[in-house]
Design an enzyme around this catalytic site. Structure first.
Site, PDB file in Angstrom:
ATOM      1  N   ALA A 172      -9.426  11.195 -10.210  1.00  0.00           N
ATOM      2  CA  ALA A 172      -8.372  10.725 -11.120  1.00  0.00           C
ATOM      3  C   ALA A 172      -7.123  10.353 -10.321  1.00  0.00           C
ATOM      4  O   ALA A 172      -6.005  10.501 -10.797  1.00  0.00           O
ATOM      5  CB  ALA A 172      -8.063  11.795 -12.156  1.00  0.00           C
ATOM      6  N   GLY A 173      -7.322   9.869  -9.112  1.00  0.00           N
ATOM      7  CA  GLY A 173      -6.199   9.453  -8.267  1.00  0.00           C
ATOM      8  C   GLY A 173      -5.793   8.020  -8.566  1.00  0.00           C
ATOM      9  O   GLY A 173      -6.173   7.442  -9.591  1.00  0.00           O
ATOM     10  N   THR A 190       0.843  -1.184   0.000  1.00  0.00           N
ATOM     11  CA  THR A 190       0.000   0.000   0.000  1.00  0.00           C
ATOM     12  C   THR A 190       0.882   1.238   0.000  1.00  0.00           C
ATOM     13  O   THR A 190       2.113   1.140  -0.088  1.00  0.00           O
ATOM     14  CB  THR A 190      -1.030  -0.052   1.158  1.00  0.00           C
ATOM     15  OG1 THR A 190      -1.958   1.030   0.975  1.00  0.00           O
ATOM     16  CG2 THR A 190      -0.397   0.047   2.535  1.00  0.00           C
ATOM     17  N   LYS A 215       3.341   1.855  -3.812  1.00  0.00           N
ATOM     18  CA  LYS A 215       2.715   1.203  -4.970  1.00  0.00           C
ATOM     19  C   LYS A 215       3.462   1.445  -6.285  1.00  0.00           C
ATOM     20  O   LYS A 215       3.362   0.652  -7.207  1.00  0.00           O
ATOM     21  CB  LYS A 215       1.254   1.638  -5.112  1.00  0.00           C
ATOM     22  CG  LYS A 215       0.330   0.934  -4.116  1.00  0.00           C
ATOM     23  CD  LYS A 215      -1.121   1.290  -4.388  1.00  0.00           C
ATOM     24  CE  LYS A 215      -2.042   0.480  -3.498  1.00  0.00           C
ATOM     25  NZ  LYS A 215      -3.466   0.738  -3.814  1.00  0.00           N
ATOM     26  N   ASP A 230      -6.803  -4.317  -7.424  1.00  0.00           N
ATOM     27  CA  ASP A 230      -7.856  -3.351  -7.079  1.00  0.00           C
ATOM     28  C   ASP A 230      -8.977  -3.340  -8.123  1.00  0.00           C
ATOM     29  O   ASP A 230     -10.155  -3.270  -7.779  1.00  0.00           O
ATOM     30  CB  ASP A 230      -7.270  -1.935  -6.957  1.00  0.00           C
ATOM     31  CG  ASP A 230      -6.532  -1.741  -5.640  1.00  0.00           C
ATOM     32  OD1 ASP A 230      -6.834  -2.458  -4.669  1.00  0.00           O
ATOM     33  OD2 ASP A 230      -5.641  -0.867  -5.587  1.00  0.00           O
TER      34      ASP A 230
HETATM   35  N1  LIG Z   1     -12.626   0.485  -1.293  1.00  0.00           N
HETATM   36  C1  LIG Z   1     -11.347   0.302  -1.490  1.00  0.00           C
HETATM   37  O1  LIG Z   1     -10.849  -0.833  -1.539  1.00  0.00           O
HETATM   38  C2  LIG Z   1     -10.456   1.494  -1.692  1.00  0.00           C
HETATM   39  C3  LIG Z   1      -9.193   1.350  -2.296  1.00  0.00           C
HETATM   40  C4  LIG Z   1      -8.407   2.488  -2.488  1.00  0.00           C
HETATM   41  C5  LIG Z   1      -8.850   3.720  -2.063  1.00  0.00           C
HETATM   42  N2  LIG Z   1     -10.081   3.819  -1.465  1.00  0.00           N
HETATM   43  C6  LIG Z   1     -10.589   5.151  -1.054  1.00  0.00           C
HETATM   44  O2  LIG Z   1     -10.734   5.932  -2.234  1.00  0.00           O
HETATM   45  C7  LIG Z   1     -10.470   7.296  -1.968  1.00  0.00           C
HETATM   46  C8  LIG Z   1      -9.442   7.822  -2.971  1.00  0.00           C
HETATM   47  O3  LIG Z   1      -8.243   7.100  -2.860  1.00  0.00           O
HETATM   48  P1  LIG Z   1      -7.001   7.346  -3.853  1.00  0.00           P
HETATM   49  O4  LIG Z   1      -5.911   6.487  -3.378  1.00  0.00           O
HETATM   50  O5  LIG Z   1      -7.436   7.273  -5.278  1.00  0.00           O
HETATM   51  O6  LIG Z   1      -6.656   8.876  -3.486  1.00  0.00           O
HETATM   52  P2  LIG Z   1      -5.782   9.942  -4.274  1.00  0.00           P
HETATM   53  O7  LIG Z   1      -4.874   9.301  -5.253  1.00  0.00           O
HETATM   54  O8  LIG Z   1      -5.232  10.852  -3.241  1.00  0.00           O
HETATM   55  O9  LIG Z   1      -6.904  10.779  -5.118  1.00  0.00           O
HETATM   56  C9  LIG Z   1      -7.857  11.568  -4.457  1.00  0.00           C
HETATM   57  C10 LIG Z   1      -8.911  12.044  -5.457  1.00  0.00           C
HETATM   58  O10 LIG Z   1      -9.902  12.790  -4.726  1.00  0.00           O
HETATM   59  C11 LIG Z   1     -10.048  14.065  -5.323  1.00  0.00           C
HETATM   60  N3  LIG Z   1     -10.397  15.075  -4.303  1.00  0.00           N
HETATM   61  C12 LIG Z   1      -9.833  15.199  -3.067  1.00  0.00           C
HETATM   62  N4  LIG Z   1     -10.419  16.245  -2.418  1.00  0.00           N
HETATM   63  C13 LIG Z   1     -11.352  16.767  -3.271  1.00  0.00           C
HETATM   64  C14 LIG Z   1     -12.268  17.851  -3.191  1.00  0.00           C
HETATM   65  N5  LIG Z   1     -12.359  18.623  -2.080  1.00  0.00           N
HETATM   66  N6  LIG Z   1     -13.081  18.097  -4.246  1.00  0.00           N
HETATM   67  C15 LIG Z   1     -13.011  17.345  -5.362  1.00  0.00           C
HETATM   68  N7  LIG Z   1     -12.149  16.287  -5.502  1.00  0.00           N
HETATM   69  C16 LIG Z   1     -11.335  16.013  -4.473  1.00  0.00           C
HETATM   70  C17 LIG Z   1      -8.698  14.365  -5.952  1.00  0.00           C
HETATM   71  O11 LIG Z   1      -8.866  15.362  -6.931  1.00  0.00           O
HETATM   72  P3  LIG Z   1      -7.617  16.311  -7.377  1.00  0.00           P
HETATM   73  O12 LIG Z   1      -6.860  15.528  -8.401  1.00  0.00           O
HETATM   74  O13 LIG Z   1      -8.274  17.518  -7.920  1.00  0.00           O
HETATM   75  O14 LIG Z   1      -6.799  16.574  -6.128  1.00  0.00           O
HETATM   76  C18 LIG Z   1      -8.355  12.977  -6.530  1.00  0.00           C
HETATM   77  O15 LIG Z   1      -9.039  12.750  -7.741  1.00  0.00           O
HETATM   78  C19 LIG Z   1     -10.028   7.352  -0.507  1.00  0.00           C
HETATM   79  O16 LIG Z   1     -11.162   7.712   0.269  1.00  0.00           O
HETATM   80  C20 LIG Z   1      -9.617   5.932  -0.180  1.00  0.00           C
HETATM   81  O17 LIG Z   1      -9.812   5.608   1.188  1.00  0.00           O
HETATM   82  C21 LIG Z   1     -10.886   2.744  -1.291  1.00  0.00           C
END
Ligand SMILES: NC(=O)c1ccc[n+]([C@@H]2O[C@H](COP(=O)([O-])OP(=O)(O)OC[C@H]3O[C@@H](n4cnc5c(N)ncnc54)[C@H](OP(=O)(O)O)[C@@H]3O)[C@@H](O)[C@H]2O)c1
Length: 280
Positions: free
Chosen positions: A133-134, A68, A72, A108
């Site tokens: 787009a994360g 994690t 990654k 994932d």
């Molecule tokens: N269910 C599962 O197995 C699983 C697996 C992985 C992650 N998750 C969850 O998924 C979520 C995202 O994870 P990640 O690893 O992809 O995170 P990440 O790479 O940090 O990406 C975060 C995303 O959220 C957007 N964002 C953050 N704050 C925002 C706001 N105030 N308004 C609009 N957009 C916003 C960001 O947009 P910008 O590009 O504009 O900053 C980006 O697209 C987390 O809550 C994590 O816990 C769940």
């Protein structure tokens, strides 16, 4: 806790920090259910120690590990071979050690699609709109495309969505502000942003602009029932929570390391969810 023997199978999760991870609880449940002589451990590794620590796990006879953040991307460099899907997803989250070789993959996307399928979502109903787009968005988009779904994406920072589209041909980029209007042309909505997470603002989107058959998936799992999912359920839409993705993504790694293909069922969900209630 089970008693280990001299031939126990060993795996774990590497991250920094790793204390928040639910994976030891999840894999521990399956190890106990199947009476396996093995262990799955939290393996905290600082970024600068990642390479040497992974080589150490290989030397110690571990079967593999999950990876994690923040490792990654670094995980690509340590692998002798990486599956094609992990390259498209831009991240390795599962390592397998065998015959002195390290193999990397990304589960994932598999976990997301498996949970959608188990929740009865029809992939042929129409295009999917992915918000965010994360790191997780990229794996989800790639997995949906592999299912033959046409995918659009909208992200607050447009440049990140454009970057993703150049890595994943066929992906359509929409403006973040157009997300509500775009719902009428999509059958599935996926929130991969951190909006809706405990301590964060809710995602603002007008579900009333959707076609009635919309299925709504949120990958946030703390809380389990996000404001987005509540709004979807209130409108009679299919609502798919983020916990199922977390559970299903663990299946391929467990099957490889412990030689048993585990099942995601209600008992497991309840066991892992009981830990999330305290966190929300
Ligand atoms: N269910 C599962 O197995 C699983 C697996 C992985 C992650 N998750 C969850 O998924 C979520 C995202 O994870 P990640 O690893 O992809 O995170 P990440 O790479 O940090 O990406 C975060 C995303 O959220 C957007 N964002 C953050 N704050 C925002 C706001 N105030 N308004 C609009 N957009 C916003 C960001 O947009 P910008 O590009 O504009 O900053 C980006 O697209 C987390 O809550 C994590 O816990 C769940």
């Amino acid at each position: 806790m089970s008693i280990l023997s001299g031939t126990s199978r060993l795996a774990g999760i590497t991250g920094w920090p790793v204390t928040h991870s639910r994976s030891p609880r999840l894999h521990g449940f399956w190890l106990r259910r199947h009476g396996i002589d093995g262990a799955y451990m939290p393996l905290g590794m600082k970024p600068e120690d990642f390479g040497i620590a992974i080589r150490g796990l290989v030397a110690l006879g571990f079967r593999g590990c999950n990876v994690t953040q923040p490792h990654k991307l670094a995980a690509f460099d340590i692998c002798d071979e990486v599956e094609d899907f992990a390259r498209r997803a831009g991240a390795v989250n599962t390592l397998t050690f065998a015959d002195g070789k390290i193999s990397g993959r990304n589960t994932d996307g598999y976990g997301f699609v498996a949970h959608l399928r188990a929740s009865g979502v029809d992939f042929t109903a129409g295009p999917a709109l992915v918000l965010g787009a994360g790191g997780s968005a990229r794996a989800i988009v790639a997995a949906l495309q592999d299912e033959g779904v046409r995918v659009s994406i909208a992200n607050r920072t447009r440049a990140r969505a454009d970057e993703l589209a150049s890595a994943l041909p066929g992906l359509r980029v929409l403006d973040w502000d157009a997300r509500s209007d775009a719902l009428r042309d999509h059958a599935v909505l996926v929130n991969t942003t951190s909006l809706g997470m405990a301590g964060q603002n809710a995602l603002e989107i007008d579900l009333d602009r959707a076609a009635t058959r919309l299925a709504v998936a949120d990958i946030v799992y703390v809380p389990l029932e996000t404001p987005l999912l509540e709004a979807a359920r209130a409108r009679g839409m299919v609502a798919v929570d983020g916990l199922g993705m977390l559970l299903h993504q663990a299946v391929p790694g467990f099957a490889t390391w412990f030689d048993v293909t585990p099942v995601v069922d209600e008992e497991l969900r309840r066991f892992v969810a009981s830990d999330l209630i305290d966190a929300a």
